[in-house]
Design an enzyme around this catalytic site. Structure first.
Site, PDB file in Angstrom:
ATOM      1  N   ASN A  13     -19.722  28.409  -0.159  1.00 21.10           N
ATOM      2  CA  ASN A  13     -19.443  27.128   0.482  1.00 21.10           C
ATOM      3  C   ASN A  13     -19.923  27.176   1.929  1.00 21.10           C
ATOM      4  OD1 ASN A  13     -17.791  25.051   1.987  1.00 21.10           O
ATOM      5  ND2 ASN A  13     -17.165  24.647  -0.119  1.00 21.10           N
TER       6      ASN A  13
ATOM      7  N   TYR B 139      -8.993  21.512   2.726  1.00 20.17           N
ATOM      8  CA  TYR B 139     -10.444  21.434   2.490  1.00 20.17           C
ATOM      9  C   TYR B 139     -10.640  21.326   0.984  1.00 20.17           C
ATOM     10  CZ  TYR B 139     -15.358  22.849   3.171  1.00 20.17           C
ATOM     11  OH  TYR B 139     -16.725  22.892   3.175  1.00 20.17           O
TER      12      TYR B 139
ATOM     13  N   ALA C   3     -31.510  17.645  -6.838  1.00 22.15           N
ATOM     14  CA  ALA C   3     -32.566  17.504  -5.827  1.00 22.15           C
ATOM     15  C   ALA C   3     -32.122  16.537  -4.746  1.00 22.15           C
ATOM     16  CB  ALA C   3     -33.847  17.018  -6.498  1.00 22.15           C
TER      17      ALA C   3
ATOM     18  N   LYS D  80     -13.088  19.252   7.664  1.00 21.33           N
ATOM     19  CA  LYS D  80     -14.105  20.133   8.262  1.00 21.33           C
ATOM     20  C   LYS D  80     -13.656  20.558   9.667  1.00 21.33           C
ATOM     21  CE  LYS D  80     -17.497  19.997   5.103  1.00 21.33           C
ATOM     22  NZ  LYS D  80     -18.294  21.089   4.547  1.00 21.33           N
TER      23      LYS D  80
ATOM     24  N   ARG E 177       3.047  16.131  13.923  1.00 24.86           N
ATOM     25  CA  ARG E 177       4.186  16.447  14.797  1.00 24.86           C
ATOM     26  C   ARG E 177       3.875  17.528  15.810  1.00 24.86           C
ATOM     27  NH1 ARG E 177       6.986  16.991  10.081  1.00 24.86           N
ATOM     28  NH2 ARG E 177       7.130  19.237  10.327  1.00 24.86           N
TER      29      ARG E 177
ATOM     30  N   ASP F 287     -24.759  19.368   7.919  1.00 22.56           N
ATOM     31  CA  ASP F 287     -24.086  20.481   7.243  1.00 22.56           C
ATOM     32  C   ASP F 287     -24.548  20.621   5.796  1.00 22.56           C
ATOM     33  OD1 ASP F 287     -22.115  22.451   6.805  1.00 22.56           O
ATOM     34  OD2 ASP F 287     -20.738  20.944   6.039  1.00 22.56           O
ATOM     35  N   ASP F 288     -24.702  19.506   5.108  1.00 26.58           N
ATOM     36  CA  ASP F 288     -25.042  19.570   3.681  1.00 26.58           C
ATOM     37  C   ASP F 288     -26.468  20.077   3.473  1.00 26.58           C
ATOM     38  OD1 ASP F 288     -22.584  18.337   2.528  1.00 26.58           O
ATOM     39  OD2 ASP F 288     -23.173  16.836   3.992  1.00 26.58           O
TER      40      ASP F 288
ATOM     41  N   ALA G 235     -28.405  18.613  -0.618  1.00 24.27           N
ATOM     42  CA  ALA G 235     -28.038  20.026  -0.688  1.00 24.27           C
ATOM     43  C   ALA G 235     -29.111  20.827  -1.429  1.00 24.27           C
ATOM     44  CB  ALA G 235     -26.672  20.157  -1.356  1.00 24.27           C
TER      45      ALA G 235
ATOM     46  N   ARG H 188       0.837  -1.206   0.000  1.00 24.22           N
ATOM     47  CA  ARG H 188       0.000   0.000   0.000  1.00 24.22           C
ATOM     48  C   ARG H 188       0.873   1.258   0.000  1.00 24.22           C
ATOM     49  NH1 ARG H 188      -2.257   2.831   3.806  1.00 24.22           N
ATOM     50  NH2 ARG H 188      -1.488   1.546   5.495  1.00 24.22           N
TER      51      ARG H 188
ATOM     52  N   ARG I 296     -21.399   9.760   0.329  1.00 24.22           N
ATOM     53  CA  ARG I 296     -21.424  10.772  -0.743  1.00 24.22           C
ATOM     54  C   ARG I 296     -20.412  11.841  -0.371  1.00 24.22           C
ATOM     55  NH1 ARG I 296     -21.397  15.812  -0.519  1.00 24.22           N
ATOM     56  NH2 ARG I 296     -23.452  16.437   0.177  1.00 24.22           N
TER      57      ARG I 296
ATOM     58  N   GLU J  22     -22.031  14.825   8.049  1.00 25.73           N
ATOM     59  CA  GLU J  22     -21.385  15.314   6.830  1.00 25.73           C
ATOM     60  C   GLU J  22     -21.392  14.255   5.741  1.00 25.73           C
ATOM     61  OE1 GLU J  22     -20.103  18.552   6.818  1.00 25.73           O
ATOM     62  OE2 GLU J  22     -20.078  18.178   4.670  1.00 25.73           O
ATOM     63  N   ASP J  23     -21.818  14.648   4.585  1.00 21.39           N
ATOM     64  CA  ASP J  23     -21.697  13.836   3.372  1.00 21.39           C
ATOM     65  C   ASP J  23     -22.299  12.427   3.512  1.00 21.39           C
ATOM     66  OD1 ASP J  23     -20.607  16.110   2.420  1.00 21.39           O
ATOM     67  OD2 ASP J  23     -18.660  15.296   1.915  1.00 21.39           O
TER      68      ASP J  23
ATOM     69  N   ASN K  33     -18.910  20.400  -5.570  1.00 23.37           N
ATOM     70  CA  ASN K  33     -17.491  20.215  -5.254  1.00 23.37           C
ATOM     71  C   ASN K  33     -17.035  18.835  -5.657  1.00 23.37           C
ATOM     72  OD1 ASN K  33     -17.206  22.745  -3.882  1.00 23.37           O
ATOM     73  ND2 ASN K  33     -18.393  21.878  -2.209  1.00 23.37           N
TER      74      ASN K  33
HETATM   75  N1  LIG Z   1     -20.959  24.462  -1.948  1.00 27.27           N
HETATM   76  C1  LIG Z   1     -21.345  23.840  -0.864  1.00 27.27           C
HETATM   77  O1  LIG Z   1     -21.263  24.374   0.252  1.00 27.27           O
HETATM   78  C2  LIG Z   1     -21.906  22.476  -0.952  1.00 27.27           C
HETATM   79  C3  LIG Z   1     -21.865  21.761  -2.094  1.00 27.27           C
HETATM   80  N2  LIG Z   1     -22.390  20.510  -2.141  1.00 27.27           N
HETATM   81  C4  LIG Z   1     -22.262  19.784  -3.388  1.00 27.27           C
HETATM   82  O2  LIG Z   1     -23.536  19.492  -3.898  1.00 27.27           O
HETATM   83  C5  LIG Z   1     -23.447  18.338  -4.695  1.00 27.27           C
HETATM   84  C6  LIG Z   1     -24.665  17.477  -4.449  1.00 27.27           C
HETATM   85  O3  LIG Z   1     -24.736  17.054  -3.116  1.00 27.27           O
HETATM   86  P1  LIG Z   1     -26.017  16.185  -2.643  1.00 27.27           P
HETATM   87  O4  LIG Z   1     -27.243  16.959  -2.862  1.00 27.27           O
HETATM   88  O5  LIG Z   1     -25.810  15.705  -1.282  1.00 27.27           O
HETATM   89  O6  LIG Z   1     -25.875  14.951  -3.646  1.00 27.27           O
HETATM   90  P2  LIG Z   1     -26.935  13.945  -4.230  1.00 27.27           P
HETATM   91  O7  LIG Z   1     -26.176  12.921  -4.942  1.00 27.27           O
HETATM   92  O8  LIG Z   1     -27.877  13.541  -3.162  1.00 27.27           O
HETATM   93  O9  LIG Z   1     -27.786  14.824  -5.241  1.00 27.27           O
HETATM   94  C7  LIG Z   1     -27.404  15.093  -6.544  1.00 27.27           C
HETATM   95  C8  LIG Z   1     -28.638  15.521  -7.285  1.00 27.27           C
HETATM   96  O10 LIG Z   1     -28.251  15.955  -8.565  1.00 27.27           O
HETATM   97  C9  LIG Z   1     -29.126  15.391  -9.509  1.00 27.27           C
HETATM   98  N3  LIG Z   1     -28.499  15.296 -10.816  1.00 27.27           N
HETATM   99  C10 LIG Z   1     -27.656  14.359 -11.290  1.00 27.27           C
HETATM  100  N4  LIG Z   1     -27.411  14.557 -12.592  1.00 27.27           N
HETATM  101  C11 LIG Z   1     -28.097  15.668 -12.949  1.00 27.27           C
HETATM  102  C12 LIG Z   1     -28.254  16.368 -14.157  1.00 27.27           C
HETATM  103  N5  LIG Z   1     -27.651  15.963 -15.265  1.00 27.27           N
HETATM  104  N6  LIG Z   1     -29.049  17.468 -14.185  1.00 27.27           N
HETATM  105  C13 LIG Z   1     -29.670  17.883 -13.046  1.00 27.27           C
HETATM  106  N7  LIG Z   1     -29.563  17.248 -11.869  1.00 27.27           N
HETATM  107  C14 LIG Z   1     -28.779  16.156 -11.817  1.00 27.27           C
HETATM  108  C15 LIG Z   1     -29.485  14.029  -8.931  1.00 27.27           C
HETATM  109  O11 LIG Z   1     -30.665  13.513  -9.526  1.00 27.27           O
HETATM  110  C16 LIG Z   1     -29.654  14.400  -7.480  1.00 27.27           C
HETATM  111  O12 LIG Z   1     -30.954  14.903  -7.269  1.00 27.27           O
HETATM  112  C17 LIG Z   1     -22.095  17.701  -4.400  1.00 27.27           C
HETATM  113  O13 LIG Z   1     -21.223  17.938  -5.470  1.00 27.27           O
HETATM  114  C18 LIG Z   1     -21.599  18.453  -3.212  1.00 27.27           C
HETATM  115  O14 LIG Z   1     -20.207  18.605  -3.222  1.00 27.27           O
HETATM  116  C19 LIG Z   1     -23.004  19.924  -1.070  1.00 27.27           C
HETATM  117  C20 LIG Z   1     -23.061  20.593   0.110  1.00 27.27           C
HETATM  118  C21 LIG Z   1     -22.472  21.907   0.277  1.00 27.27           C
HETATM  119  C1  LIG Z   2     -18.948  21.599   1.019  1.00 24.77           C
HETATM  120  C2  LIG Z   2     -19.634  20.365   1.302  1.00 24.77           C
HETATM  121  O1  LIG Z   2     -20.055  20.140   2.417  1.00 24.77           O
HETATM  122  C3  LIG Z   2     -19.834  19.406   0.249  1.00 24.77           C
HETATM  123  O2  LIG Z   2     -19.461  19.660  -0.881  1.00 24.77           O
HETATM  124  O3  LIG Z   2     -20.381  18.345   0.553  1.00 24.77           O
HETATM  125 MG   LIG Z   3     -20.564  18.147   2.678  1.00 24.70          MG
END
Ligand SMILES: NC(=O)C1=CN([C@@H]2O[C@H](COP(=O)(O)OP(=O)(O)OC[C@H]3O[C@@H](n4cnc5c(N)ncnc54)[C@H](O)[C@@H]3O)[C@@H](O)[C@H]2O)C=CC1
Ligand SMILES: CC(=O)C(=O)O
Ligand SMILES: [Mg+2]
Length: 636
Positions: A522, A156, A358, A227, A135, A321-322, A361, A101, A209, A298-299, A477
């Protein structure tokens, strides 16, 4: 021969001599005094043959002692005997596997460096910082705080995503705790393997996720560490009182299931009641040992994110958080986008918002935005009902309408009526570009985890927006998953565009000295303040009001002249100050809602007497600073 090299030669011959003595005479009476001293200093005694080595330390002290540490090679019985259970990832490795590894990771470094997000040396920088973290914690946080703009993208997003993807290779010293499906029935005692008697903040994931990178199993521990780094750097939570946690209930990532070097459980994820019982057991265990701890989820994949939030939010000091942190940051940005148009806040309920994604987030954001609109309209039932019509939610299957079969219950309130969208020239499953063309939204917000989703066609369609300053939030992200880059967006939509992304990008030079500002939208601007405010108020739970207060505080932080330039979020260099303000707003709201039970000397009655300026001082005075304390030696 120089003095230095003669000393070197002398010490190397002394070493050889010592080695010889130790090897040849460990049971002999002629063991040299020097070797004996060495044994004593290391506080163990050894015996010849296959007899065991007696150690006088246990638990984390063994892992931190390079002489005894076997890392992932500790067998399960040894882990139990030495109070190591939970302090290592669950998969026991053989010594050749450990070496393999390490070698695979070493060889991959160059490839990863080329693969890096925006900084080709990002992963190498992470390694150097991580070694410093191992350290000297005080120095690590001093470096991080003083250079937060430069190193937040390393500890991050985006680099933490790369770290999680490669965690099995990068793993050296353990950090945090691992609870696995194999530990059912044991967690209540396992929590006592953690050396700290006080833990203020836990960030927990099940790795299902991680950012927009999908199911990374046990490797998701990296995001909880990242985080918590921000909790220390931004909120001044004492680093000795944070605990990153990975709950390994298996993985559905087929690649990891087949990888012989993977550190997690190689079985499919638990589901249903079995899954819930593991998380229940974990929550009961940590709140039994540390009744005042705050747990940030988270996630977690969306289905569990919502379910667990509802399950625990009225009993435990926890938040997701999400779902909740992201919603607050988005609200602050959406209100900023209204201000940037030179409009009053009361115009927010008129904004047309298209959301791509949907999941936890996206749905978190539309729920909170709807509530904010309703509040601005007088908080009546009808205001809440009418606010719903400002949102068009598009997921992987297109526009969500009531005609969708098997609709996710969380998305149901936002499913458009078929007749209504028919009048708008749309139908169930309409594509994102069709929705943007027909609706001409003020805001296009992406939480889809699909890099490049806001294609040229979609951006061209947004040119039809009825807003004078359309806004794009490409919040997914890490960098590669952003729905579009600021260059792409500004090149199509011009300098009036408001732009924010989840991971950092540089501002765009638009010519003639005009700058297209790239804001970082973010949840890092809120979660540290939510955690700190909850801790210092001693609130029993984290209420909607406390989350709303945090979001409004972030929105109000920005000055009009900044917002009019398109700067809707603060610079990360001021994250410690913004976190203090957010925490104070959370404390104030907790007091007003009569949830605050106090913290240490500041009891509930004392808290009630504080005005907002005094609350800010109270918060500031309780933020840990990275200073070396004076150390004094005392015999045991
Ligand atoms: N900027 C920020 O602070 C944050 C960003 N995020 C980001 O949000 C993203 C999603 O997170 P979750 O909602 O938990 O994930 P998730 O996997 O539960 O949701 C993703 C959604 O996107 C949809 N999707 C997939 N392909 C698509 C397309 N071609 N067109 C439209 N919609 C589509 C899915 O059907 C689903 O509803 C991640 O990339 C995450 O990093 C999440 C939390 C905080
Ligand atoms: C920023 C964050 O929590 C996410 O992308 O899931
Ligand atoms: Mg997150």
């Amino acid at each position: 021969m120089s003095n230095f090299s003669s000393q070197l030669r002398l010490s190397s011959s002394l070493l050889k001599h010592l080695k010889h003595q130790i090897n040849a005479t460990s049971s002999s009476t002629s063991t040299s005094a020097a070797a004996a001293m060495m044994f004593e200093r290391r506080s163990f005694t050894t015996t010849e043959g296959s007899r065991p080595t007696i150690v006088h330390k246990r638990s984390i002290d063994i892992l931190h002692d390079p002489w005894f540490n076997k890392g992932t090679a500790f067998s399960m019985t040894e882990r139990d005997r030495l109070d190591l259970r939970g302090l290592l990832p669950p998969n026991v490795m053989s010594s050749p596997q450990q070496i393999e590894r390490f070698m695979v990771d070493l060889k991959r470094l160059e490839v990863h460096a080329r693969d890096g997000p925006s900084d080709p040396n990002a992963l190498a920088k992470w390694r150097i910082l991580n070694r410093l973290h191992d350290r000297n914690e005080t120095m690590y946080y001093k470096v991080l705080i003083e250079n937060i703009e430069e190193y937040a993208p390393i500890v991050y997003t985006p680099t933490v995503g790369l770290v999680c993807q490669n965690y099995s290779g990068l793993f050296r010293r353990p950090r945090g705790m691992y609870f696995s499906a194999e530990d059912r029935g044991e967690m209540m005692s396992m929590v006592y393997n953690w050396p700290a008697d006080q833990v203020d903040m836990i960030v927990v994931t099940d790795g299902s996720r991680i950012l927009g990178l999908g199911d990374l199993g046990v490797q998701g521990i990296g995001i909880t560490i990242g985080k918590l780094d921000l909790y220390v750097a931004a909120a001044g939570i004492n680093p000795q009182r944070v605990l990153p946690v990975m709950i390994d209930v298996g993985t559905n990532n087929e690649k990891l299931l087949k990888d012989p070097l993977y550190l997690g459980l190689q079985e499919h994820r638990l589901d249903g009641e079995e899954y819930i019982s593991v998380i229940d057991e974990f929550m009961e265990a940590v709140f039994t040992r540390w009744p005042h701890v705050i747990v940030q989820f988270e996630d977690f994949q969306s289905k569990w994110a919502f379910n667990l939030l509802q399950r625990y939010r009225n009993t435990y000091r926890m938040f997701n958080d999400d779902v909740q942190g992201t919603a607050g940051v988005a609200i602050a940005g959406l209100l900023g986008a209204v201000r940037a148009q030179g409009k009053p806040m009361i115009d927010f309920p008129k904004q047309k918002i298209v959301v791509a994604g949907a999941g936890s987030a996206g749905i978190g954001v539309v729920n909170a935005a709807r509530k904010t609109m309703a509040r601005l309209l007088g908080n009546t039932e009808s205001a809440f009902e009418s606010a719903r019509s400002q949102f068009w939610v598009v997921d992987a299957n297109g526009l969500i309408t009531e005609e969708r079969t098997n609709i996710d219950p969380q998305a149901l309130p936002f499913a458009r009526k078929a007749k209504e969208v028919g009048h708008q020239g749309l139908k169930e499953g309409a594509s994102l570009v069709e929705v943007v063309q027909q609706i001409k939204p003020d805001v296009l917000l992406g939480l889809s985890a699909v890099g490049g989703l806001f294609s040229k066609e979609v951006l061209e369609a947004l040119k039809g927006s009825t807003s004078t300053r359309p806004a794009i939030f490409a919040m997914s992200n890490p960098t590669k998953n952003a729905e579009c880059t600021p260059e792409e967006a500004f090149s199509v939509l011009g300098d009036q565009l408001i732009f924010a992304s989840g991971s950092p990008f540089n501002d765009v030079k638009l010519g003639g000295g005009v700058i297209g500002h790239c804001n970082q939208g973010n949840n890092m601007y809120l979660f540290p303040g939510i955690g700190l405010g909850t801790l210092l108020s001693g609130s029993r739970i984290i209420s909607d009001g406390m989350l709303q207060a945090a979001a409004e505080c972030l929105a109000a932080y920005m000055k009009d002249e900044e917002v009019l330039k398109g700067i809707i979020y603060p610079s990360i260099s001021s994250i410690r100050d913004i976190t203090k303000e957010v925490a104070a707003a959370v404390v104030k709201e907790a007091i007003e809602e009569d949830l605050a039970e106090g913290y240490r000397d500041m009891d509930a009655r004392e808290l009630q007497k504080l005005d907002i300026e005094e609350i800010k001082t109270y918060v500031k005075n309780n933020m840990w600073e990275p200073r070396y304390p004076t150390l004094v030696y005392r015999k045991e």
